[in-house]
Design a protein around this motif. Structure first.
Motif, PDB file in Angstrom:
ATOM      1  N   CYS A  69      49.696  44.702  44.967  1.00  0.00           N
ATOM      2  CA  CYS A  69      49.377  46.116  44.785  1.00  0.00           C
ATOM      3  C   CYS A  69      47.888  46.378  44.986  1.00  0.00           C
ATOM      4  O   CYS A  69      47.507  47.443  45.461  1.00  0.00           O
ATOM      5  N   ILE A  70      47.046  45.417  44.640  1.00  0.00           N
ATOM      6  CA  ILE A  70      45.610  45.611  44.800  1.00  0.00           C
ATOM      7  C   ILE A  70      45.089  44.664  45.867  1.00  0.00           C
ATOM      8  O   ILE A  70      45.716  43.652  46.204  1.00  0.00           O
ATOM      9  N   SER A  71      43.951  45.011  46.423  1.00  0.00           N
ATOM     10  CA  SER A  71      43.431  44.304  47.588  1.00  0.00           C
ATOM     11  C   SER A  71      43.119  42.837  47.300  1.00  0.00           C
ATOM     12  O   SER A  71      43.335  41.964  48.146  1.00  0.00           O
ATOM     13  N   GLU A  72      42.604  42.549  46.116  1.00  0.00           N
ATOM     14  CA  GLU A  72      42.222  41.169  45.802  1.00  0.00           C
ATOM     15  C   GLU A  72      43.438  40.251  45.814  1.00  0.00           C
ATOM     16  O   GLU A  72      43.397  39.148  46.361  1.00  0.00           O
ATOM     17  N   ILE A  73      44.545  40.716  45.214  1.00  0.00           N
ATOM     18  CA  ILE A  73      45.762  39.908  45.195  1.00  0.00           C
ATOM     19  C   ILE A  73      46.276  39.720  46.617  1.00  0.00           C
ATOM     20  O   ILE A  73      46.661  38.617  47.021  1.00  0.00           O
ATOM     21  N   SER A  74      46.284  40.803  47.407  1.00  0.00           N
ATOM     22  CA  SER A  74      46.756  40.709  48.791  1.00  0.00           C
ATOM     23  C   SER A  74      45.943  39.698  49.578  1.00  0.00           C
ATOM     24  O   SER A  74      46.492  38.907  50.352  1.00  0.00           O
ATOM     25  N   ALA A  75      44.615  39.715  49.385  1.00  0.00           N
ATOM     26  CA  ALA A  75      43.755  38.790  50.112  1.00  0.00           C
ATOM     27  C   ALA A  75      44.015  37.343  49.688  1.00  0.00           C
ATOM     28  O   ALA A  75      44.085  36.432  50.528  1.00  0.00           O
ATOM     29  N   ASN A  76      44.193  37.113  48.387  1.00  0.00           N
ATOM     30  CA  ASN A  76      44.448  35.756  47.912  1.00  0.00           C
ATOM     31  C   ASN A  76      45.792  35.226  48.440  1.00  0.00           C
ATOM     32  O   ASN A  76      45.905  34.060  48.822  1.00  0.00           O
ATOM     33  N   VAL A  77      46.799  36.095  48.457  1.00  0.00           N
ATOM     34  CA  VAL A  77      48.101  35.676  48.990  1.00  0.00           C
ATOM     35  C   VAL A  77      47.987  35.401  50.481  1.00  0.00           C
ATOM     36  O   VAL A  77      48.570  34.434  51.003  1.00  0.00           O
ATOM     37  N   ALA A  78      47.226  36.246  51.189  1.00  0.00           N
ATOM     38  CA  ALA A  78      47.112  36.114  52.638  1.00  0.00           C
ATOM     39  C   ALA A  78      46.462  34.806  53.052  1.00  0.00           C
ATOM     40  O   ALA A  78      46.785  34.254  54.111  1.00  0.00           O
ATOM     41  N   ILE A  79      45.580  34.284  52.232  1.00  0.00           N
ATOM     42  CA  ILE A  79      44.911  33.017  52.577  1.00  0.00           C
ATOM     43  C   ILE A  79      45.937  31.897  52.697  1.00  0.00           C
ATOM     44  O   ILE A  79      45.875  31.052  53.605  1.00  0.00           O
ATOM     45  N   ILE A  80      46.913  31.877  51.780  1.00  0.00           N
ATOM     46  CA  ILE A  80      47.931  30.827  51.815  1.00  0.00           C
ATOM     47  C   ILE A  80      49.017  31.157  52.836  1.00  0.00           C
ATOM     48  O   ILE A  80      49.450  30.283  53.606  1.00  0.00           O
TER      49      ILE A  80
END
Length: 787
Positions: A69-80
């Motif tokens: 829902c928030i950008s930080e979580i999306s970015a962390n998931v996207a790295i993996i």
């Protein structure tokens, strides 16, 4: 709920992925990077065993990720997810990185680029003429990037940021008091009454912290915030369970940009079926149920505090809207479309393999094989909305402009009041219905003002205040001759040549036409005077013609008398050329006719005067002047003097003739329709020659005034020339100091008064004798007077 509903719909739909069931896992990130990484790795490990980077089972399942829902979580998931080439769909927001497609080639954003929303906010502020706004941004890197982008953008579009304040990203409850004390000064700044529009940039955790700060404000004797909150699609009015009884009417009338959404059929019915026992192992629903209804699904037999036991049949519709809206929100609609996007992509892969290679087990499809379908996918969802991505992997869609209504009973109503179409032509991106918007109660349903100072109304322009932002200004009245026709004009402007400012200097109006007209009092009076003098002159001429054989008429050359009277009659008539709208022919005749006719009259006067002198000199014994006395001498004087003036006028007309002209500038509010003299030098040559004739006549008449002649006209001519010279000497400065019709009136008056002076001074005494003292008009009286 939208996630589960979409999966349920697809599994029950025989037209999509028949014989294939979709399943899902929902994992909590707890808004921390560590838990986000762990949750993501859990999906890639054997179920119930956390062994990263190893595949410890034979069962293969194709995975797609939706979140966060928030950008930080999306970015962390996207790295993996990028390492394993797993498709990932973000439904909230994402960091606006320029090279996002290169860094995360397998990322798809269900929300368009936030630059579109920034542009939409600028258009919204311009629409409502809000130029003095406050900016509240989350205190992190994304907030920094937002301010670096937004502040210059606002300035370029004529909007100023009154202040910039930062909202904590998140905080623990034991830190809130310290946080509130730190933000005391900021709160006072934000409560500035001039700033009624607040643009807030943040995500759900920031909103929850903001609610805590607003909740604590009354305990610190701080005033309530009565503002218009402008928010983007990242924001969501989600509450913690502890906040469910807190008043939220501060946000009543807020305006948000949300991704366009609809309410899929069956979703409301699906919501009504939710129960705590809905799915075994679903801790989210059970936790929500206990916190929302303040009850426990477990019976406690210990000594601890006993809670009310949940029956499981509580009604969700009884909950306040801030806790549970019961409708598919913008974020929910994004999740719903993301699930369908994955299903349609898999369905297309399955269809392609059936057509060319026979049946295919989706378990054999690798994640990277799905991407070439996802990049070009386009379909209509159940509500008829088209779902597709652009070259950057961003959803191609519009934004709904939503007006949030918060009621005292806790209910929340979202009203769509407009739309933002980023792909629309310039000037047509924003459509909003002002009448549908409900503002905060403090504004009494009037459009709020958010400006540094009062508007500068038409007739005034903005004047910069030294040391202040350009949105703060003084209002200066427009200079004379200039206007401003809109609010907050940067500068006053001049009217076109043919127009002038109105009294209030708010618009240009046509200038009045200025010329000496027959319809106005001045023109009527001068016309009546000219006609009256014409009649009087005609009467005098008739008297002299009737008594042409009397001594007083014969004594001073009847021919010269007739020429003088006729020329005076024409002088009075030519004054009428100066009244009325000047045309081309009129302009050619005005000055030249006046100059020639007046020269004939003055030449006649000069000839009369010289005739008197010669006649006296010829009476002396032995005088040689006898041969010069006669009609031929007088005629030659009149003819030669007049021909000189004719030559001057001919030269004038052949070199630089007068012409009709429009003077736009001499008078502020009028257009002068005039005859331009063409050559001012030639005009003054005409006047100068007439003046020289008058002066010569005056000198000769003055010298001859004492000659012993019974009917000596020299005295009358002397006085008439004195009147003539006085009139025309005063004419020049008066003529040069006036403009428009009054300049023409001065010349007409000078013609009439000087002609009337000649007529009165020379002929009225004779008329008096002819009509009233006929006994003096005989030869015997003439002889007696000579003796």
């Amino acid at each position: 709920m939208a996630f589960a509903f979409a999966v349920k719909e697809i599994n029950e739909n025989l037209n999509i992925l028949s014989n294939v069931s979709l399943g899902f896992h929902i994992l909590n990130s707890y808004y921390t990077a560590g838990m986000t990484y762990k949750a993501t790795l859990n999906l890639l490990s054997t179920q119930k065993r956390f062994v990263t980077n190893f595949k410890c089972h034979h069962q293969s399942k194709l995975i797609a990720l939706i979140g966060g829902c928030i950008s930080e979580i999306s970015a962390n998931v996207a790295i993996i997810s990028a390492i394993h080439k797993i498709p990932q769909f973000t439904y909230g927001s994402f960091l606006p990185v320029k090279s996002i497609r290169m860094q995360f080639p397998f990322l798809y954003q269900m929300v368009p680029n936030e630059a579109n929303q920034h542009m939409g906010v600028v258009l919204l502020l311009q629409h409502f003429r809000w130029t003095w706004v406050g900016l509240l941004a989350v205190a992190d890197d994304k907030g920094d990037q937002f301010l670096q982008t937004m502040v210059p953008m606002l300035s370029q579009n004529g909007i100023c940021s009154a202040f910039i304040d930062r909202i904590p990203k998140r905080a623990y409850f034991d830190e809130l008091i310290d946080l509130m004390i730190k933000h005391w000064v900021s709160y006072v700044i934000v409560s500035d009454k001039k700033v009624n529009a607040l643009f807030v940039y943040g995500e759900p955790p920031s909103f929850q912290i903001l609610r805590v700060l607003l909740f604590l404000a009354p305990f610190l004797s701080l005033p309530p915030l009565c503002k218009v909150w402008i928010i983007t699609s990242h924001w969501d009015f989600a509450s913690l369970s502890v906040q469910k009884i807190w008043d939220i009417q501060t946000f009543h009338g807020a305006i948000s940009f949300t991704v366009h959404s609809k309410q899929p059929q069956g979703f409301q019915k699906f919501i009504q079926t939710i129960r705590p026992s809905w799915v075994k192992g679903d801790g989210f629903v059970q936790d929500f149920w206990e916190q929302a209804f303040s009850c426990s699904l477990k019976v406690y037999n210990g000594l601890g505090e006993r809670k009310k036991v949940c029956t499981g049949e509580e009604k969700l519709e009884s909950l306040s809207g801030i806790l549970f809206e019961g409708k598919m929100t913008g974020h929910s609609y994004n999740v719903y479309n993301a699930v369908y996007t994955v299903a349609h992509a898999l369905n297309k892969i399955s269809s392609q393999h059936r057509s060319f290679r026979g049946s295919l087990k989706l378990q054999d499809v690798q994640p990277w094989q799905v991407h070439h379908i996802l990049r070009r996918i386009a379909f209509n969802n159940s509500e008829g909305d088209t779902v597709s991505f652009d070259e950057n992997g961003e959803l191609v869609t519009s934004f709904d402009i939503t007006n949030w209504l918060m009621f005292p009973n806790g209910s929340v109503v979202r009203v769509k009041v407009g739309r933002l179409e980023p792909q629309a032509p310039q000037g047509k991106q924003l459509a909003i219905n002002d009448d549908q918007i409900v503002w905060h109660q403090s504004f009494n349903q009037m459009l709020p003002l958010s400006i540094c100072n009062e508007n500068c109304y038409p007739g005034y322009s903005r004047k910069k205040k030294e040391g202040e932002k350009f949105c703060c200004y003084d209002c200066a009245p427009c200079p004379e001759g200039m206007i401003s026709h809109q609010k907050d004009a940067n500068a006053c402007v001049n009217c076109p040549e043919e127009q002038c400012p109105n009294k209030e200097q708010t618009k240009c109006i046509p200038k009045d036409v200025n010329y000496l007209s027959y319809k106005e009092d001045l023109g009527i009076i001068l016309t009546i005077l000219a006609i009256s003098f014409c009649l009087i002159t005609s009467l005098v001429l008739g008297i002299f013609m009737k008594y042409k054989d009397t001594p007083i008429v014969k004594a001073n050359n009847r021919t010269l008398t007739y020429i003088l009277l006729i020329s005076l009659l024409l002088c009075f008539l030519c004054s009428l050329l100066f009244v009325g709208h000047p045309g081309k022919l009129i302009c050619l005749l005005r000055q030249t006719a006046f100059g020639i006719i007046f020269s004939v009259a003055l030449s006649s006067v000069l000839a009369k005067t010289i005739t008197v002198v010669l006649a006296f000199m010829a009476t002396k014994p032995g005088s040689g002047m006898r041969r010069w006395v006669g009609k031929r001498m007088a005629d030659s004087i009149v003819l030669s003097s007049s021909l000189i003036q004719v030559g001057i006028c001919t030269l004038w007309l052949s070199t630089s003739p007068p012409f009709p002209d429009f003077d736009m500038y001499s008078l502020d509010r009028e257009i002068i329709v005039e005859c331009n003299d063409g050559s001012a030098f030639m005009f003054y040559c005409v006047l100068g020659y007439m003046g020289s004739l008058a002066i010569v006549s005056f000198v000769v008449a003055f010298l001859a005034r004492t000659l012993p002649d019974s009917f000596n006209e020299a005295k009358f001519i002397t006085f008439s020339m004195l009147v003539f010279c006085t009139v025309w000497l005063s004419f020049v400065p008066t003529y040069l100091s006036t403009k428009g019709k009054y300049m023409v009136a001065v010349e007409v008056f000078s013609i009439l008064s000087s002609s009337a002076g000649l007529l009165g001074c020379i002929f009225f005494p004779k008329c008096y004798i002819i009509l009233l003292r006929p006994e003096l008009n005989n030869r015997d009286q003439l002889i007696i007077r000579r003796k």
